[in-house]
Design a protein around this motif. Sequence first.
Motif, PDB file in Angstrom:
ATOM      1  N   ALA A   7      97.953 -65.283 -64.069  1.00 20.57           N
ATOM      2  CA  ALA A   7      97.138 -65.708 -65.212  1.00 20.57           C
ATOM      3  C   ALA A   7      95.664 -65.366 -65.027  1.00 20.57           C
ATOM      4  N   LEU A   8      95.273 -65.074 -63.798  1.00 20.40           N
ATOM      5  CA  LEU A   8      93.861 -64.769 -63.524  1.00 20.40           C
ATOM      6  C   LEU A   8      93.509 -63.300 -63.742  1.00 20.40           C
ATOM      7  N   ARG A   9      94.513 -62.438 -63.846  1.00 17.75           N
ATOM      8  CA  ARG A   9      94.261 -60.998 -63.851  1.00 17.75           C
ATOM      9  C   ARG A   9      93.333 -60.547 -64.981  1.00 17.75           C
ATOM     10  N   ASP A  10      93.412 -61.212 -66.116  1.00 19.23           N
ATOM     11  CA  ASP A  10      92.621 -60.793 -67.265  1.00 19.23           C
ATOM     12  C   ASP A  10      91.259 -61.474 -67.353  1.00 19.23           C
ATOM     13  N   LYS A  11      90.942 -62.316 -66.386  1.00 19.20           N
ATOM     14  CA  LYS A  11      89.655 -63.021 -66.420  1.00 19.20           C
ATOM     15  C   LYS A  11      89.034 -63.125 -65.030  1.00 19.20           C
ATOM     16  N   LEU A  12      89.172 -62.051 -64.257  1.00 22.15           N
ATOM     17  CA  LEU A  12      88.703 -62.086 -62.876  1.00 22.15           C
ATOM     18  C   LEU A  12      87.195 -62.302 -62.777  1.00 22.15           C
ATOM     19  N   ASP A  13      86.456 -61.792 -63.751  1.00 21.97           N
ATOM     20  CA  ASP A  13      84.994 -61.936 -63.690  1.00 21.97           C
ATOM     21  C   ASP A  13      84.553 -63.376 -63.903  1.00 21.97           C
ATOM     22  N   ASP A  14      85.418 -64.193 -64.445  1.00 22.93           N
ATOM     23  CA  ASP A  14      85.055 -65.581 -64.739  1.00 22.93           C
ATOM     24  C   ASP A  14      85.620 -66.574 -63.721  1.00 22.93           C
ATOM     25  N   VAL A  15      86.355 -66.074 -62.739  1.00 21.29           N
ATOM     26  CA  VAL A  15      87.003 -66.956 -61.769  1.00 21.29           C
ATOM     27  C   VAL A  15      86.069 -67.224 -60.597  1.00 21.29           C
ATOM     28  N   SER A  16      85.899 -68.465 -60.274  1.00 26.08           N
ATOM     29  CA  SER A  16      85.022 -68.829 -59.154  1.00 26.08           C
ATOM     30  C   SER A  16      85.811 -68.871 -57.855  1.00 26.08           C
ATOM     31  N   TYR A  17      85.104 -68.710 -56.746  1.00 28.94           N
ATOM     32  CA  TYR A  17      85.750 -68.825 -55.438  1.00 28.94           C
ATOM     33  C   TYR A  17      86.269 -70.247 -55.214  1.00 28.94           C
ATOM     34  N   HIS A  18      85.584 -71.208 -55.760  1.00 30.43           N
ATOM     35  CA  HIS A  18      86.018 -72.605 -55.621  1.00 30.43           C
ATOM     36  C   HIS A  18      87.389 -72.791 -56.267  1.00 30.43           C
ATOM     37  N   HIS A  19      87.591 -72.184 -57.430  1.00 33.61           N
ATOM     38  CA  HIS A  19      88.885 -72.289 -58.117  1.00 33.61           C
ATOM     39  C   HIS A  19      89.984 -71.641 -57.280  1.00 33.61           C
ATOM     40  N   LEU A  20      89.696 -70.472 -56.720  1.00 31.50           N
ATOM     41  CA  LEU A  20      90.697 -69.787 -55.909  1.00 31.50           C
ATOM     42  C   LEU A  20      90.996 -70.571 -54.639  1.00 31.50           C
ATOM     43  N   ALA A  21      89.968 -71.117 -54.007  1.00 26.00           N
ATOM     44  CA  ALA A  21      90.178 -71.899 -52.786  1.00 26.00           C
ATOM     45  C   ALA A  21      91.043 -73.116 -53.068  1.00 26.00           C
ATOM     46  N   ASP A  22      90.826 -73.754 -54.201  1.00 29.06           N
ATOM     47  CA  ASP A  22      91.627 -74.913 -54.576  1.00 29.06           C
ATOM     48  C   ASP A  22      93.093 -74.507 -54.781  1.00 29.06           C
ATOM     49  N   LEU A  23      93.313 -73.359 -55.394  1.00 25.71           N
ATOM     50  CA  LEU A  23      94.673 -72.855 -55.598  1.00 25.71           C
ATOM     51  C   LEU A  23      95.358 -72.585 -54.258  1.00 25.71           C
ATOM     52  N   ILE A  24      94.635 -71.948 -53.346  1.00 27.47           N
ATOM     53  CA  ILE A  24      95.205 -71.610 -52.044  1.00 27.47           C
ATOM     54  C   ILE A  24      95.558 -72.870 -51.269  1.00 27.47           C
ATOM     55  N   HIS A  25      94.687 -73.877 -51.322  1.00 28.77           N
ATOM     56  CA  HIS A  25      94.914 -75.106 -50.557  1.00 28.77           C
ATOM     57  C   HIS A  25      96.101 -75.915 -51.071  1.00 28.77           C
ATOM     58  N   LYS A  26      96.580 -75.611 -52.245  1.00 29.40           N
ATOM     59  CA  LYS A  26      97.771 -76.298 -52.749  1.00 29.40           C
ATOM     60  C   LYS A  26      99.049 -75.679 -52.210  1.00 29.40           C
ATOM     61  N   ASP A  27      98.932 -74.521 -51.580  1.00 29.16           N
ATOM     62  CA  ASP A  27     100.101 -73.789 -51.099  1.00 29.16           C
ATOM     63  C   ASP A  27      99.917 -73.441 -49.623  1.00 29.16           C
ATOM     64  N   PRO A  28     100.500 -74.216 -48.712  1.00 29.08           N
ATOM     65  CA  PRO A  28     100.361 -73.910 -47.286  1.00 29.08           C
ATOM     66  C   PRO A  28     100.843 -72.514 -46.911  1.00 29.08           C
TER      67      PRO A  28
END
Length: 331
Positions: free
Chosen positions: A65-86
């Motif tokens: 879902a992020l592929r079409d809005k990469l310029d608007d995605v923050s590192y904080h959002h990605l870090a939160d996503l990663i931390h939900k998945d060990p």
Amino acid sequence: MYITNHISCHADPVGLRDCFVGSRRNNVLVGAWKMSDQKSIANWTARLTGIDLPVLEYTLAEIAALRDKLDDVSYHHLADLIHKDPLLTVRVLRYQQAHRASHQTRDVVTVDRILLMIGTRGFVREFGRAMPLQQGVAGKPRALEGATAALERAAFAARLAKAFSERRFDIDPQEVITAALLHNLAETLLWIAAPTEAAKIEQALVEHPGLRSQQAQLEVLGCTLADLQNEIAKAWHLPALLQHLMDQQYAAEPRVRTVHLATALARHLGHGWLDPALPDDYSGVAELINLSEESAYALVLHVAVKAARNWRIYGAAPAAATRPLEHADKK
């Protein structure tokens, strides 16, 4: 079948009670304490580290879902996503270790710092094509159930570690959070790669409440998951600091103690809110962050309720869902 009445108990480094019963049940010897067999550790390490590491289906959908809005995605959002998945977290750490620059002398331990190095587009390109967990265990519903339950507990443990480390004013809570998230990685990998053995361990613990988990692991695997976890971390060259924080032999250190209390609480609450080990856990938390035991309980409950909001990510029942009614009004 015969059962003896001898029970041995001793306190472990994080204040939890270790008990095992001297007996033989269904040809499983209990009480004859032994060390992990080095050959068994080596064999299991090779087997578990040799799998194509999957990630949660939820994670892949979010990345897509992020592929079409990469310029608007923050590192904080990605870090939160990663931390939900060990599973994704360990993939990111392994990627960084494999691609570290020759002049890099220090390990990069936290996900947010790794994202700064690989960038948003690099992250989506590299990790958006991973195999979903559901595909990795296709046709093995018990494996999926066990793996997702282990992943949910790991995420809950990470939330608890965050709450404890922030109240301790830890120098870098993200390091402690990551260690808690990965602390039980060996269990998750076992459910994926060897669900029959994982189920045998679980069945033995259910059928024999006096049986210690480490003893069941020794009988089924020839080694404990704690020892196997340490070897997996070494084999995958995870950052030395994370290996240290996950290693129970250093549990006298406050940061390691934080990791082990968080993971113990997540495990014990997975058995229910009346698990006999929980009072010692609450006492440990109270001592660690200078709270009363009542306040420690309230903090754990608060974190459990917040963690339960993510239950759909894992498809596993969160700890808060098993809380008895008599605990609902406890302050």
